[in-house]
Design a protein around this motif. Structure first.
Motif, PDB file in Angstrom:
ATOM      1  N   ILE A  78       0.841  -1.201   0.000  1.00  0.00           N
ATOM      2  CA  ILE A  78       0.000   0.000   0.000  1.00  0.00           C
ATOM      3  C   ILE A  78       0.871   1.244   0.000  1.00  0.00           C
ATOM      4  N   ARG A  79       1.928   1.219   0.811  1.00  0.00           N
ATOM      5  CA  ARG A  79       2.843   2.363   0.862  1.00  0.00           C
ATOM      6  C   ARG A  79       3.452   2.621  -0.510  1.00  0.00           C
ATOM      7  N   ARG A  80       3.843   1.560  -1.195  1.00  0.00           N
ATOM      8  CA  ARG A  80       4.419   1.724  -2.537  1.00  0.00           C
ATOM      9  C   ARG A  80       3.395   2.329  -3.499  1.00  0.00           C
ATOM     10  N   ASN A  81       2.148   1.884  -3.405  1.00  0.00           N
ATOM     11  CA  ASN A  81       1.098   2.403  -4.286  1.00  0.00           C
ATOM     12  C   ASN A  81       0.855   3.885  -4.014  1.00  0.00           C
ATOM     13  N   ILE A  82       0.845   4.265  -2.739  1.00  0.00           N
ATOM     14  CA  ILE A  82       0.705   5.678  -2.384  1.00  0.00           C
ATOM     15  C   ILE A  82       1.849   6.494  -2.983  1.00  0.00           C
ATOM     16  N   LEU A  83       3.059   5.961  -2.870  1.00  0.00           N
ATOM     17  CA  LEU A  83       4.230   6.673  -3.383  1.00  0.00           C
ATOM     18  C   LEU A  83       4.176   6.822  -4.898  1.00  0.00           C
ATOM     19  N   VAL A  84       3.746   5.782  -5.584  1.00  0.00           N
ATOM     20  CA  VAL A  84       3.628   5.849  -7.048  1.00  0.00           C
ATOM     21  C   VAL A  84       2.688   6.986  -7.442  1.00  0.00           C
ATOM     22  N   GLN A  85       1.553   7.094  -6.769  1.00  0.00           N
ATOM     23  CA  GLN A  85       0.589   8.139  -7.113  1.00  0.00           C
ATOM     24  C   GLN A  85       1.124   9.539  -6.787  1.00  0.00           C
ATOM     25  N   LEU A  86       1.875   9.658  -5.699  1.00  0.00           N
ATOM     26  CA  LEU A  86       2.480  10.955  -5.390  1.00  0.00           C
ATOM     27  C   LEU A  86       3.510  11.335  -6.449  1.00  0.00           C
ATOM     28  N   HIS A  87       4.308  10.379  -6.880  1.00  0.00           N
ATOM     29  CA  HIS A  87       5.276  10.649  -7.943  1.00  0.00           C
ATOM     30  C   HIS A  87       4.561  11.043  -9.244  1.00  0.00           C
TER      31      HIS A  87
END
Length: 237
Positions: A74-83
């Motif tokens: 989930i953390r990775r998915n959040i980071l992808v969207q922020l990027h």
């Protein structure tokens, strides 16, 4: 509510990436993540309310409930969207990062690279045939906790390897070193989502000659694939 300017929003999302809670915080210390999650939700709604509602808010709600399980995906998915939001805003405002640095402006060069390093939350891949012990002491202390570091080098392995081993043991960071032939350019790939080319070796930037740091956009997929393949074929040292 006043809508923030795109330039302001880009800075806010850049800061959100930089200050993102660590991998264990989402499960071990969820209460400390709530203020950050609130900021992130507000910024993503300001960027694209429909996309935030459909893709981002469900992730925030999941993390907010807490629980004793692995939040890394989930953390990775959040980071992808922020990027994604960061890249979209950067292209719409200032354009891709491109910095020219005069000869002798060693700190300015260092500071630009430091900012890139501190923005990584998952993975950093440095590509530079001349990485050595000086590179380790100058840059690796700025790597955020939980970020894996990969160094693709060649010419100065004898200096690089013991410095990496000592730093990795002391700082408890995951650092891998591989050697490969047939490359000359210098790149840093951040979280597999952004790529920047240095006009000079990272340890020598702006020492004696002018240099540049340039974000790769149109050719990003090709550059990433090329150096990920070279990394996969490289020799661990």
């Amino acid at each position: 509510m006043t809508t923030p300017l795109p330039e302001q929003l880009a800075l806010e999302i850049e800061d959100l990436i930089r200050t993102m809670p660590g991998p264990r915080d989402f499960s071990a210390n969820p209460d400390t993540c709530i203020p950050w999650l609130g900021r992130a939700s507000a910024a993503m709604r300001a960027w694209d309310s429909a996309q935030s509602l459909i893709h981002f808010e469900p992730l925030v709600r999941t993390v907010s409930t807490g629980g004793n399980f692995d939040f890394s995906g989930i953390r990775r998915n959040i980071l992808v969207q922020l990027h994604q939001a960061q890249s979209d805003l950067r292209l719409a405002t200032t354009g891709p990062l491109s910095v020219g640095i005069d000869s002798g402006r060693v700190f300015d060069y260092f500071d630009e690279v430091r900012k890139l390093i501190e923005s990584a939350k998952l993975d950093l891949l440095f590509v530079d045939p001349y990485l050595d012990a000086e590179f380790v002491s100058r840059y690796l202390p700025h790597v955020p906790n939980g970020t894996v570091v990969r160094l693709l080098a060649r010419e100065r392995i004898a200096s690089l390897k013991p410095a990496v081993m000592a730093f990795s043991q002391q700082a408890n960071k995951v650092i891998e070193v591989r050697s490969a032939p047939g490359f000359h350019d210098r790149y840093v790939l951040v979280d597999g989502m952004a790529c920047f080319q240095s006009g000079a070796s990272f340890k020598d930037g702006a020492k004696k000659t002018p240099t540049t740091l340039t974000q790769i956009t149109d050719a990003f997929a090709v550059v990433r694939s090329t150096y990920e393949d070279l990394w996969a074929q490289g020799t661990p040292v």
